[in-house]
Scaffold this motif. Structure first.
Motif, PDB file in Angstrom:
ATOM      1  N   HIS A  79       0.831  -1.211   0.000  1.00 58.48           N
ATOM      2  CA  HIS A  79       0.000   0.000   0.000  1.00 58.48           C
ATOM      3  C   HIS A  79       0.865   1.259   0.000  1.00 58.48           C
ATOM      4  CE1 HIS A  79      -4.011  -1.671   0.308  1.00 58.48           C
ATOM      5  NE2 HIS A  79      -3.603  -2.502   1.253  1.00 58.48           N
ATOM      6  N   ALA A  80       1.933   1.247   0.765  1.00 62.48           N
ATOM      7  CA  ALA A  80       2.817   2.415   0.801  1.00 62.48           C
ATOM      8  C   ALA A  80       3.467   2.661  -0.552  1.00 62.48           C
ATOM      9  CB  ALA A  80       3.893   2.217   1.869  1.00 62.48           C
ATOM     10  N   LEU A  81       3.923   1.576  -1.193  1.00 63.55           N
ATOM     11  CA  LEU A  81       4.542   1.700  -2.516  1.00 63.55           C
ATOM     12  C   LEU A  81       3.562   2.254  -3.540  1.00 63.55           C
ATOM     13  CD1 LEU A  81       6.568  -1.628  -2.618  1.00 63.55           C
ATOM     14  CD2 LEU A  81       7.539   0.681  -2.709  1.00 63.55           C
ATOM     15  N   ALA A  82       2.306   1.834  -3.428  1.00 63.57           N
ATOM     16  CA  ALA A  82       1.291   2.290  -4.382  1.00 63.57           C
ATOM     17  C   ALA A  82       1.119   3.796  -4.348  1.00 63.57           C
ATOM     18  CB  ALA A  82      -0.047   1.616  -4.081  1.00 63.57           C
ATOM     19  N   HIS A  83       1.368   4.415  -3.192  1.00 60.09           N
ATOM     20  CA  HIS A  83       1.213   5.857  -3.074  1.00 60.09           C
ATOM     21  C   HIS A  83       2.469   6.619  -3.475  1.00 60.09           C
ATOM     22  CE1 HIS A  83      -2.077   4.341  -0.594  1.00 60.09           C
ATOM     23  NE2 HIS A  83      -2.670   5.500  -0.768  1.00 60.09           N
ATOM     24  N   THR A  84       3.554   5.915  -3.671  1.00 61.33           N
ATOM     25  CA  THR A  84       4.801   6.595  -4.025  1.00 61.33           C
ATOM     26  C   THR A  84       5.145   6.448  -5.494  1.00 61.33           C
ATOM     27  OG1 THR A  84       6.134   4.633  -3.483  1.00 61.33           O
ATOM     28  CG2 THR A  84       5.731   6.226  -1.720  1.00 61.33           C
ATOM     29  N   ARG A  85       4.365   5.653  -6.228  1.00 56.35           N
ATOM     30  CA  ARG A  85       4.613   5.493  -7.661  1.00 56.35           C
ATOM     31  C   ARG A  85       3.296   5.271  -8.383  1.00 56.35           C
ATOM     32  NH1 ARG A  85       7.965   0.028  -8.311  1.00 56.35           N
ATOM     33  NH2 ARG A  85       9.045   0.828  -6.476  1.00 56.35           N
ATOM     34  N   LEU A  86       3.258   5.704  -9.627  1.00 60.93           N
ATOM     35  CA  LEU A  86       2.094   5.493 -10.476  1.00 60.93           C
ATOM     36  C   LEU A  86       2.548   4.730 -11.702  1.00 60.93           C
ATOM     37  CD1 LEU A  86      -0.904   5.988 -11.169  1.00 60.93           C
ATOM     38  CD2 LEU A  86      -0.170   8.103 -12.313  1.00 60.93           C
ATOM     39  N   ARG A  87       2.019   3.539 -11.890  1.00 56.68           N
ATOM     40  CA  ARG A  87       2.363   2.709 -13.047  1.00 56.68           C
ATOM     41  C   ARG A  87       1.272   2.864 -14.104  1.00 56.68           C
ATOM     42  NH1 ARG A  87       2.326  -2.970 -10.495  1.00 56.68           N
ATOM     43  NH2 ARG A  87       0.400  -2.020  -9.706  1.00 56.68           N
ATOM     44  N   ILE A  88       1.667   3.377 -15.267  1.00 56.40           N
ATOM     45  CA  ILE A  88       0.706   3.583 -16.355  1.00 56.40           C
ATOM     46  C   ILE A  88       0.990   2.562 -17.453  1.00 56.40           C
ATOM     47  CG2 ILE A  88      -0.219   5.185 -18.052  1.00 56.40           C
ATOM     48  CD1 ILE A  88       0.601   7.470 -16.280  1.00 56.40           C
ATOM     49  N   GLY A  89       0.022   1.709 -17.692  1.00 61.68           N
ATOM     50  CA  GLY A  89       0.179   0.673 -18.703  1.00 61.68           C
ATOM     51  C   GLY A  89      -0.326   1.128 -20.061  1.00 61.68           C
ATOM     52  N   HIS A  90       0.198   0.507 -21.102  1.00 60.74           N
ATOM     53  CA  HIS A  90      -0.275   0.757 -22.462  1.00 60.74           C
ATOM     54  C   HIS A  90       0.157  -0.409 -23.333  1.00 60.74           C
ATOM     55  CE1 HIS A  90       3.729   1.959 -24.163  1.00 60.74           C
ATOM     56  NE2 HIS A  90       3.963   2.204 -22.891  1.00 60.74           N
ATOM     57  N   ALA A  91      -0.561  -0.620 -24.432  1.00 61.07           N
ATOM     58  CA  ALA A  91      -0.245  -1.734 -25.319  1.00 61.07           C
ATOM     59  C   ALA A  91       0.646  -1.304 -26.478  1.00 61.07           C
ATOM     60  CB  ALA A  91      -1.533  -2.362 -25.858  1.00 61.07           C
ATOM     61  N   TRP A  92       0.438  -0.077 -26.977  1.00 55.91           N
ATOM     62  CA  TRP A  92       1.178   0.333 -28.165  1.00 55.91           C
ATOM     63  C   TRP A  92       1.892   1.672 -28.010  1.00 55.91           C
ATOM     64  CZ3 TRP A  92       0.327  -1.079 -33.819  1.00 55.91           C
ATOM     65  CH2 TRP A  92       0.013  -2.445 -33.945  1.00 55.91           C
ATOM     66  N   ALA A  93       1.158   2.731 -27.740  1.00 59.02           N
ATOM     67  CA  ALA A  93       1.729   4.055 -27.978  1.00 59.02           C
ATOM     68  C   ALA A  93       1.735   4.996 -26.786  1.00 59.02           C
ATOM     69  CB  ALA A  93       0.988   4.720 -29.153  1.00 59.02           C
ATOM     70  N   ALA A  94       1.501   4.512 -25.583  1.00 61.46           N
ATOM     71  CA  ALA A  94       1.474   5.370 -24.395  1.00 61.46           C
ATOM     72  C   ALA A  94       0.580   6.587 -24.651  1.00 61.46           C
ATOM     73  CB  ALA A  94       2.883   5.781 -24.007  1.00 61.46           C
ATOM     74  N   MET A  95       1.123   7.805 -24.481  1.00 63.70           N
ATOM     75  CA  MET A  95       0.337   9.015 -24.737  1.00 63.70           C
ATOM     76  C   MET A  95       0.683   9.637 -26.086  1.00 63.70           C
ATOM     77  SD  MET A  95       1.627   8.768 -21.457  1.00 63.70           S
ATOM     78  CE  MET A  95       1.007   8.551 -19.795  1.00 63.70           C
TER      79      MET A  95
END
Length: 292
Positions: A79-95
């Motif tokens: 839970h602590a780690l979840a608040h210190t990092r944000l993992r953004i997943g994507h299949a091809w092209a991110a943003m």
């Protein structure tokens, strides 16, 4: 240790901690040993240990399981780690073309939340598999499992071999594609034969992922249709991209788990919506059971 904080209090306490404590926790888990974490952070092993002890005392919980062979986070540690990092997943092209600017702005606005972009060949960008906290998708969303927000739209492009007869043209018409073999990724791709009438659909050839798709195109094995984001994220020798006329735009969404959203979910949505032209006025949350 102090009295254990409830999960509701944990987030508020974490936000008040010094960044050095949280960075130590992340480094220990990522590196796997206190020694390697110290090397990564450029401090002594003793300092790493002191920071971890201080963090556990502040939170009132044990954050790591430590044995002679491994170090793993406890439930509270997860839970602590979840608040210190944000993992953004994507299949091809991110943003897409906004990826770099998103990373830059995030680092300035939220320096206490480390950003990780994770590419995986999953229909949910890794969210269903637990590989990320939120995901950027350009395909349909299962609204019974995930909440979502529209953050923008992207134009479609035709991907061609650099020596393809169409490569010299400025654009391609959607109606011309059935003349060619169309490469598709049925698992994570945005293109289906449904873009054309039933009696005018192109012959298709399956590919495994973005790398396979690009390799076959470069070899002249067919053409592809892809969002604008791909043209910015995947420059490949032997492949060119041309705008596709008369084709509907692709919707870009952020999805997240309905009943367990990451605390930074809406911050990420707001920032990404700001980056996509015209998206701020049309962003819509598709929510079921979402609590703020």
């Amino acid at each position: 240790m102090r009295k254990m904080h409830t999960s509701g209090d944990l987030y508020a306490v974490i936000m008040d901690l010094e960044l050095r404590h949280l960075r130590c926790l992340v480094a220990i888990v990522d590196a796997g040993t206190f020694t390697d974490a110290a090397i990564e952070l450029g401090i002594s092993q003793a300092a790493v240990s002191r920071n971890l002890i201080a963090l556990e005392q502040i939170l009132g919980v044990r954050l790591l399981h430590r044995t002679s062979r491994s170090i793993t986070p406890t439930t509270a540690g997860v839970h602590a780690l979840a608040h210190t990092r944000l993992r953004i997943g994507h299949a091809w092209a991110a943003m897409g073309r906004h990826t770099r600017e998103f990373q830059r702005r995030w680092a300035v606005r939220y320096p206490d939340v480390e950003l990780h972009l994770i590419r995986t060949n999953s229909a949910t960008g890794g969210l269903a598999e637990g590989l990320c906290d939120i995901a950027v998708l350009r395909t349909a969303v299962d609204s019974t499992r995930f909440a979502s927000a529209i953050v923008g739209h992207e134009r479609r492009y035709c991907a061609l071999a650099a020596d393809d007869p169409w490569a010299h043209r400025r654009s391609i018409r959607l109606g011309e594609i059935p003349q060619r073999t169309l490469l598709i990724d049925r698992r994570t791709g945005t293109t289906t034969p449904g873009l054309w009438p039933p009696d005018a659909q192109p012959h298709t050839r399956d590919t495994r992922d973005i790398d396979d798709w690009l390799a076959v195109i470069a070899a002249g094995g067919g053409v592809g249709i892809t969002p604008e984001g791909t043209t910015n994220q995947y420059r490949r020798d032997g492949v060119v991209f041309r705008p596709l006329r008369d084709a509907p735009p692709i919707t870009v969404r952020v999805i997240w788990r309905q009943h367990d959203p990451h605390p930074s979910t809406h911050a990420a949505i707001a920032l990404l919506t700001d980056l996509y032209p015209g998206a701020s006025g049309q962003a819509a949350l598709a929510r079921r059971g979402q609590n703020g």
